[in-house]
Motif scaffolding. Structure first.
Motif, PDB file in Angstrom:
ATOM      1  N   GLN A 290       0.644  -1.639  -0.072  1.00 24.93           N
ATOM      2  CA  GLN A 290       0.216  -0.581   0.171  1.00 24.93           C
ATOM      3  C   GLN A 290       1.024   1.301   0.024  1.00 24.93           C
ATOM      4  O   GLN A 290       2.319   0.966   0.509  1.00 24.93           O
ATOM      5  CB  GLN A 290      -0.764   0.079   1.044  1.00 24.93           C
TER       6      GLN A 290
ATOM      7  N   SER B 233      -5.999   3.682   3.686  1.00 23.46           N
ATOM      8  CA  SER B 233      -5.452   2.005   2.985  1.00 23.46           C
ATOM      9  C   SER B 233      -5.156   1.632   4.687  1.00 23.46           C
ATOM     10  O   SER B 233      -5.571   0.105   4.867  1.00 23.46           O
ATOM     11  CB  SER B 233      -5.249   2.241   2.120  1.00 23.46           C
TER      12      SER B 233
ATOM     13  N   TYR C 138      -6.766  -1.844   6.145  1.00 19.39           N
ATOM     14  CA  TYR C 138      -6.266  -2.908   6.264  1.00 19.39           C
ATOM     15  C   TYR C 138      -5.377  -3.956   7.644  1.00 19.39           C
ATOM     16  O   TYR C 138      -5.803  -4.703   7.822  1.00 19.39           O
ATOM     17  CB  TYR C 138      -4.987  -2.749   4.631  1.00 19.39           C
TER      18      TYR C 138
END
Ligand code: COA
Length: 290
Positions: free
Chosen positions: A125, A132, A136
């Protein structure tokens, strides 16, 4: 305040979805990068459409699209070419981000990985992307390795005692054995596809293979026995494909060598994983997938 949640349905992506998803993918990455003053990862929507066409039609990729109110609003892919599955690119139309669609797209590929009994799932990422990173992590992914995406051409063009040449089918067993020693699993399918595409290289030292790369690029990985081996592979490239190569910055010797050789950092990134992860027993460059 509770944020509005979109009503989303997930279905398997088809190659006909690629133009719409390619445009969303391009817009999502460019909007994000521009907001943080980073260059876009892709030169235009035709490139992301090409990448997604390949993934949506490949038998060893599981790709899904999200639909909301009758239109496609995002997509995600799972690379199933090895016992470790790789996620991405995941993108959601910037107009409907932060409404829970990304989480649904992530759950869809995580469910698939579970069904297929993948030993682990990994992704890379953009380290500057708060959303994000949070998404995650909350889904169970752990940060494993800080990376610097680097671009340029090394001033040093080779390493004494190290010979780099194009990889051949006959090299696959030796490369798989090296990958197994360093990572605990092999990525032979990717390597065979890269040999066919003409991008793969091997490094020979003392008459044996001590490193290989499926390419020196954003979408390629490399594994080696020692840092000089990996440096020789990097030095053999005239340019790096896509945004650049992904250098693990905790490998200070390698990172410092890249900097001293004139490579420039494009953006910081993070390798994350869920499930099996063993610390690599040798230097490596992950791909944008893992
Ligand atoms: C990353 C992306 C796919 C996520 O999709 P999305 O639909 O916007 O995300 P979601 O709304 O499903 O989930 C975001 C989560 O992060 C949380 N979040 C967002 N910003 C946060 C912050 N600064 N701190 C903590 N949590 C944060 C949200 O609260 C949400 O969690 P919740 O469901 O528990 O509320 C999407 O934003 C996108 O396309 N971004 C651009 C491209 C990209 O970066 N892709 C990923 C490449 S690795």
């Amino acid at each position: 305040m509770t944020k509005p949640q979109a009503t989303v349905t997930i279905r398997r992506a088809t190659v006909e979805d690629a133009p719409v998803c390619g445009k969303i993918c391009y817009d999502a990455f460019c909007t994000l990068n521009r907001a943080h003053n980073f260059p876009c990862d892709f030169p235009g929507p035709e490139v992301t459409t090409g990448v997604l066409s390949m993934m949506f039609s490949a038998p060893d990729f599981y790709c899904v699209v999200a639909e909301s109110e009758g239109r496609v609003v995002g997509s995600n892919c799972l690379d199933e070419r090895s016992v470790i599955a790789g996620v991405g690119p995941i993108t959601v139309d910037p107009a409907v981000q932060s409404a829970g669609i990304g989480r649904v797209l992530m759950r869809a590929v995580m469910e698939r990985a579970k069904e297929r009994r993948a030993a682990g799932v990994r992704l890379v990422q953009a380290a500057f992307h708060n959303r994000s990173l949070s998404l995650y992590t909350s889904l169970g992914f752990d940060v494993q390795e800080p990376l610097a995406c680097m671009q340029g051409k090394t001033q040093q063009r080779n390493v004494a005692g190290c010979d780099v040449r194009a990889a051949l089918s006959a090299d696959v067993n030796a490369c798989n054995a090296l990958s197994y020693r360093v990572h605990g699993f092999e990525r032979g399918t990717e390597l065979e596809q890269a040999i066919e595409a003409g991008t793969a290289k091997v490094l020979e030292r003392d008459g044996r293979i001590t490193g290989y790369a499926t390419g020196l690029a954003f979408f390629a990985h490399a594994t080696a026995e020692t840092n000089p081996d990996l440096k020789a592979l990097i030095a053999s490239a005239e340019s790096f494909g896509g945004s650049g190569i992904l250098v693990p910055t905790r490998n200070s010797d390698l990172f410092r060598w890249c900097l001293a050789n004139g490579l420039r950092v494009v953006q910081p990134m993070t390798l994350m994983s869920m499930g099996l992860y063993n610390q690599p027993a040798g230097p490596f460059l992950p791909s944008i997938s893992f």
